[in-house]
Scaffold this motif. Structure first.
Motif, PDB file in Angstrom:
ATOM      1  N   CYS A  82      -0.019   4.814  86.692  1.00 25.20           N
ATOM      2  CA  CYS A  82       0.015   3.708  85.724  1.00 25.20           C
ATOM      3  C   CYS A  82       0.018   4.253  84.299  1.00 25.20           C
ATOM      4  CB  CYS A  82      -1.181   2.790  85.952  1.00 25.20           C
ATOM      5  SG  CYS A  82      -1.338   1.468  84.732  1.00 25.20           S
ATOM      6  N   ASP A 117      -1.128   3.038  81.603  1.00 22.06           N
ATOM      7  CA  ASP A 117      -2.281   2.730  80.755  1.00 22.06           C
ATOM      8  C   ASP A 117      -3.604   3.224  81.314  1.00 22.06           C
ATOM      9  OD1 ASP A 117      -0.696   1.461  78.847  1.00 22.06           O
ATOM     10  OD2 ASP A 117      -0.752  -0.436  79.926  1.00 22.06           O
ATOM     11  N   CYS A 118      -3.767   3.232  82.656  1.00 22.27           N
ATOM     12  CA  CYS A 118      -5.055   3.649  83.216  1.00 22.27           C
ATOM     13  C   CYS A 118      -4.938   4.842  84.151  1.00 22.27           C
ATOM     14  CB  CYS A 118      -5.730   2.482  83.938  1.00 22.27           C
ATOM     15  SG  CYS A 118      -4.963   2.043  85.515  1.00 22.27           S
ATOM     16  N   LEU A 161       3.193   0.156  85.932  1.00 23.69           N
ATOM     17  CA  LEU A 161       1.830  -0.349  85.774  1.00 23.69           C
ATOM     18  C   LEU A 161       1.201  -0.603  87.137  1.00 23.69           C
ATOM     19  CD1 LEU A 161       2.664  -3.051  83.078  1.00 23.69           C
ATOM     20  CD2 LEU A 161       1.530  -0.876  82.612  1.00 23.69           C
ATOM     21  N   CYS A 170      -3.395  -3.704  85.390  1.00 22.12           N
ATOM     22  CA  CYS A 170      -2.783  -3.591  84.059  1.00 22.12           C
ATOM     23  C   CYS A 170      -1.586  -4.528  83.924  1.00 22.12           C
ATOM     24  CB  CYS A 170      -2.364  -2.152  83.791  1.00 22.12           C
ATOM     25  SG  CYS A 170      -3.765  -1.009  83.597  1.00 22.12           S
ATOM     26  N   HIS A 186      -0.968  -7.125  80.938  1.00 20.79           N
ATOM     27  CA  HIS A 186       0.293  -7.153  80.181  1.00 20.79           C
ATOM     28  C   HIS A 186       0.894  -8.551  80.204  1.00 20.79           C
ATOM     29  CE1 HIS A 186       1.715  -3.046  78.975  1.00 20.79           C
ATOM     30  NE2 HIS A 186       0.594  -2.725  79.626  1.00 20.79           N
ATOM     31  N   ARG A 221     -12.478  -4.400  83.779  1.00 16.52           N
ATOM     32  CA  ARG A 221     -11.249  -5.023  83.290  1.00 16.52           C
ATOM     33  C   ARG A 221     -11.298  -5.258  81.786  1.00 16.52           C
ATOM     34  NH1 ARG A 221      -6.950  -8.368  85.124  1.00 16.52           N
ATOM     35  NH2 ARG A 221      -6.292  -9.848  83.515  1.00 16.52           N
ATOM     36  N   VAL A 279     -10.334  -2.127  79.902  1.00 19.05           N
ATOM     37  CA  VAL A 279      -8.900  -1.835  79.995  1.00 19.05           C
ATOM     38  C   VAL A 279      -8.109  -2.813  79.138  1.00 19.05           C
ATOM     39  CG1 VAL A 279      -6.949  -1.591  81.576  1.00 19.05           C
ATOM     40  CG2 VAL A 279      -9.244  -0.946  82.331  1.00 19.05           C
ATOM     41  N   GLU A 280      -8.507  -4.067  79.165  1.00 17.87           N
ATOM     42  CA  GLU A 280      -7.795  -5.084  78.383  1.00 17.87           C
ATOM     43  C   GLU A 280      -7.901  -4.802  76.891  1.00 17.87           C
ATOM     44  OE1 GLU A 280      -7.511  -9.984  78.064  1.00 17.87           O
ATOM     45  OE2 GLU A 280      -9.059  -9.031  79.284  1.00 17.87           O
ATOM     46  N   ILE A 323      -5.509  -1.904  76.071  1.00 17.42           N
ATOM     47  CA  ILE A 323      -4.092  -2.287  76.111  1.00 17.42           C
ATOM     48  C   ILE A 323      -3.714  -3.117  74.888  1.00 17.42           C
ATOM     49  CG2 ILE A 323      -2.436  -3.727  77.371  1.00 17.42           C
ATOM     50  CD1 ILE A 323      -3.670  -2.723  79.953  1.00 17.42           C
TER      51      ILE A 323
END
Length: 743
Positions: A389, A391-392, A408, A412, A416, A472, A475-476, A479
């Motif tokens: 992924c 992003d993570c 992704l 993620c 998005h 989460r 991560v949010e 992003i």
């Protein structure tokens, strides 16, 4: 809805009988217009016979009578007199009065349902008032409906004997008054005698049916209907394929979020609704296997639930809590049943392209042949950096952002999607169908390229990159900082930006860094002309091919010449990067804040999309379109991207722009449309595409404003051109250079 349809059919038959009565009266009053009125009357009998296909006695008798009367019309006899009525006036009055009461109470019930649905949960007195009104209205509605159905059924049973009795009398009157038809009616006499003998039995049968229906009516009235609205069952094996159906309120997706009452049903593993009974169903969810269903308690309305698919969601409201639970259970059962029927190792999910890709025909079922499922997954994951992924770092991602060109994980991808399509357009690598140009776009970019842009300053700022399993919300936040705020993007200095723009302007071709195959460049021209010059010539991005001996050779190639601009900007970088077909530099310019529809006022008001056309690359055009480029934006000459692609003979780009909604009827300052230019250039492929697109548009307009069918031939041909442009562009090589001064 089978009972409703049956009663509707009976009502139509009664109304047809009334129509026949009026036609008969008109025939009696209009003796001087005997032939015309008699022909209408016979046609009415035939229609009534067609309405009575389930009653063989009625249908066969009326058909034979109509044939005999048609023979009588041929005699041109105008002297007759007969009285022909199906029902007594009292019967008709009862039927009409019952229908008026039914229509009135139906409207009252509809209003009560709407008022009950609109009652806010925090105003108990309004809820109780709306509930009481709805209960009383429903009770009244049931009694009126039963009376109305009784009237219909009584008249329906009575009409058999009445119709045959009246017709028999009418036929005997003709036998008496028309001596010339004596022989004809003598042949018909045996049938008439047989029906006369059956009338007594028909009267007895009608009386018995009436008594039975009255008893059923009385029994039903005594039942308790207080909870009848909750008696819904999920039946996956229903004969008509409808597992469950009923009325729900649906929240519209418009800006006003209006609620409308629609008839919903679960059928064939889909959730559909109808505005009216005879309307074609509108598909809300194409495949319930991809959906989830949940309660909604965070809005003002009661009894709401939401069905969520990978691409959209639908908010609905039931009439009660029990109905909401029934619908949620039905959707869950449908999901489980679909998976059980198909199996994890069974047929691959066959879903159409999501709307974000701008499919060829958003409403139809195009016969697509691009990659999907594991094939698309393997190609995209083979790009360096795409196996995890973006992003993570979660291994084996199954989703992608098509406008960013990254892969992704499922968590993620959900984040998005919440950013909005103006930031990220999410698609599945395994469930969605991938058009060739979009797949090549994903292979041109990738996680490594995008992270070098969007995470350039991450370590410098000390920001921690999320890891698989992180909460989460963390991560949010990362992003949003990365793509919305662009906090980690390194801003270039004025000198760096100037050097970048100059470097891009000198790179006419970047085949060494691009996987896209292009035809060889034609010989350079002697003069160096500014883009948009009116001199005769072609761009160096054209795609030459052997030419017929009957046509003149192509004009010399135009070359793009760099002039020192008044100001350097990220928009100018995007402008020249689009011409140089450098997707990483284009992505970098957008990350620096470049406007995708930036206009170069110093160069005929051309846009990056027009420069991408000049550069000859299909993938750069697709990248700009996926990032919201306006396909119809015009330059100072009134020419949009479709004009330029047609002039340069870039068939693949023409096909792409037509699929993405380009206006083929737009005319430039010389009043030339793309079709006019293609005809003058004798480019058969582009002429074919433009004419097919226009024909398809006209066909859809002729079918009505809500038609989405499209022509299959049109879709097949466009699909062939799409595959050819992406996978074998040499086959599209033609004498593709338009010269506005060529005779």
């Amino acid at each position: 809805m089978g009972g409703v349809e049956k009663q509707r059919l009976k009502t139509d038959q009664l109304l047809m009988s009334c129509t026949l009565v009026k036609l008969c009266i008109g025939m009696i009053d209009a003796g001087k217009a005997y032939n015309a009125a008699n022909k209408q009357f016979v046609n009415g009998i035939r229609e009534l016979a067609q309405q009575s296909t389930k009653d063989e006695v009625i249908e066969s008798s009326l058909t034979k009578f109509a044939e005999s009367l048609q023979e009588m019309i041929n005699y041109h006899t105008v002297c007759y007199h007969s009285v022909f009525l199906f029902f007594f006036d009292s019967d008709l009055r009862k039927f009409k009065e019952a229908k008026k009461q039914f229509d009135k109470v139906s409207e009252e019930k509809e209003a009560a349902l709407i008022k009950n649905a609109q009652a806010p949960r925090n105003k108990q007195h309004e809820v109780e008032e709306a509930t009481n009104i709805l209960t009383a209205t429903r009770k009244c509605f049931r009694h009126i409906v039963l009376d109305y159905v009784l009237q219909i059924n009584v008249l329906q049973s009575k009409r058999r004997s009445e119709i045959l009795k009246s017709m028999l009398s009418f036929m005997y009157a003709h036998l008496t008054f028309f001596h010339q038809g004596y022989d004809l009616f003598s042949e018909l006499q045996p049938l008439m005698k047989q029906l006369g003998g059956q009338l007594d039995q028909l009267v007895v049968d009608a009386a018995k049916e009436k008594r039975d229906m009255e008893q059923k009516h009385s029994t039903i009235q005594q039942k308790d209907f207080s909870n009848d609205d909750t008696k819904l069952e999920y039946n996956v094996d229903a004969d008509n394929g409808i597992a469950m159906e009923g009325y729900l309120f649906k929240r519209a997706s418009n800006a006003f979020k209006t609620w409308n009452r629609r008839w919903f049903s679960i059928q064939n593993n889909q959730l559909v609704y109808q505005k009216k009974f005879k309307d074609n169903p509108t598909v809300v969810v194409e495949d319930l296997r991809l959906c989830t269903v949940k309660h909604c308690e965070d809005i003002e309305r009661r009894f709401c639930f939401e069905v969520v698919s990978p691409t959209k969601s639908c908010m609905m409201q039931a009439d009660s809590e029990k109905l909401r639970q029934a619908w949620i259970k039905a959707v869950q059962n449908s999901i489980a049943t679909a998976f059980r029927d198909k199996g994890d190792d069974g047929e691959k999910l066959d879903r159409k392209s999501s709307t974000s890709t701008g499919s060829l025909d958003s409403g139809g079922e195009p016969k697509e042949r691009p990659l999907k499922g594991e094939s698309a997954l393997q190609k995209v994951l083979a790009i360096p950096g795409n196996a995890c992924c973006c992003d993570c770092g979660q291994p084996d991602p199954r989703w992608a952002s098509i406008n960013l060109g990254i892969t992704l994980c499922i968590q993620c991808s959900g984040i998005h999607r919440s950013l909005g399509v103006h930031f990220s357009k999410v698609r599945s690598l395994t469930l969605d169908t991938w058009e060739p140009e979009l797949l090549k776009l994903m292979c041109e970019l990738g996680n490594r390229v995008i992270n070098q842009i969007y995470e350039a300053r991450r370590e410098e700022l000390g920001a921690r990159k999320p890891q698989p399993g992180d909460p989460r919300h963390e991560v949010e936040a990362y992003i949003k900082a990365k793509y919305v705020d662009r906090r980690f993007v390194r801003r270039p200095s004025d000198e760096e930006l100037r050097n970048k723009v100059i470097s891009l302007s000198k790179q006419e071709k970047r085949l060494s860094s691009s996987s896209e195959h292009l035809p060889p460049k034609p010989p350079p021209s002697t003069p160096r002309l500014r883009p948009g010059s009116n001199a005769s010539g072609q761009t160096d991005a054209a795609e030459p091919a052997p030419m017929p001996a009957t046509l003149p050779p192509p004009s010399p190639c135009k070359e793009m010449v760099f002039y020192e601009p008044k100001e350097y900007s990220s928009g100018l970088q995007l402008y020249w990067a689009s011409f140089a077909r450098s997707l990483p530099d284009m992505a970098e310019a957008l990350a620096h804040g470049a406007e995708v529809n930036w206009v170069n006022t110093e160069d005929d008001k051309r846009t990056p999309l027009i420069m991408a056309v000049q550069g000859g690359s299909l993938v750069t055009c697709e990248f700009l379109l996926q990032n919201a480029a306006n396909v119809n934006q015009q330059d100072a000459q009134g020419r949009g991207s479709l004009h330029h692609a047609t002039m340069l003979g870039h068939t693949g780009q023409v096909c792409l722009f037509l699929k993405r909604g380009a206006n083929q009827n737009a005319a430039d300052i010389d009043e030339k449309t793309p079709l006019t230019i293609a005809v003058e250039a004798a480019n058969a492929d582009i002429v074919t595409l433009l004419r097919l697109a226009k024909m398809n548009e006209e066909m859809r307009e002729a079918e009505g404003p809500y038609s989405q069918s499209g022509d299959e031939t049109y879709q097949d041909i466009f699909q062939d051109f799409t595959l050819m442009a992406s996978n074998d562009p040499d086959k599209l090589n033609r004498y593709q250079h338009y010269d506005p001064q060529r005779p």
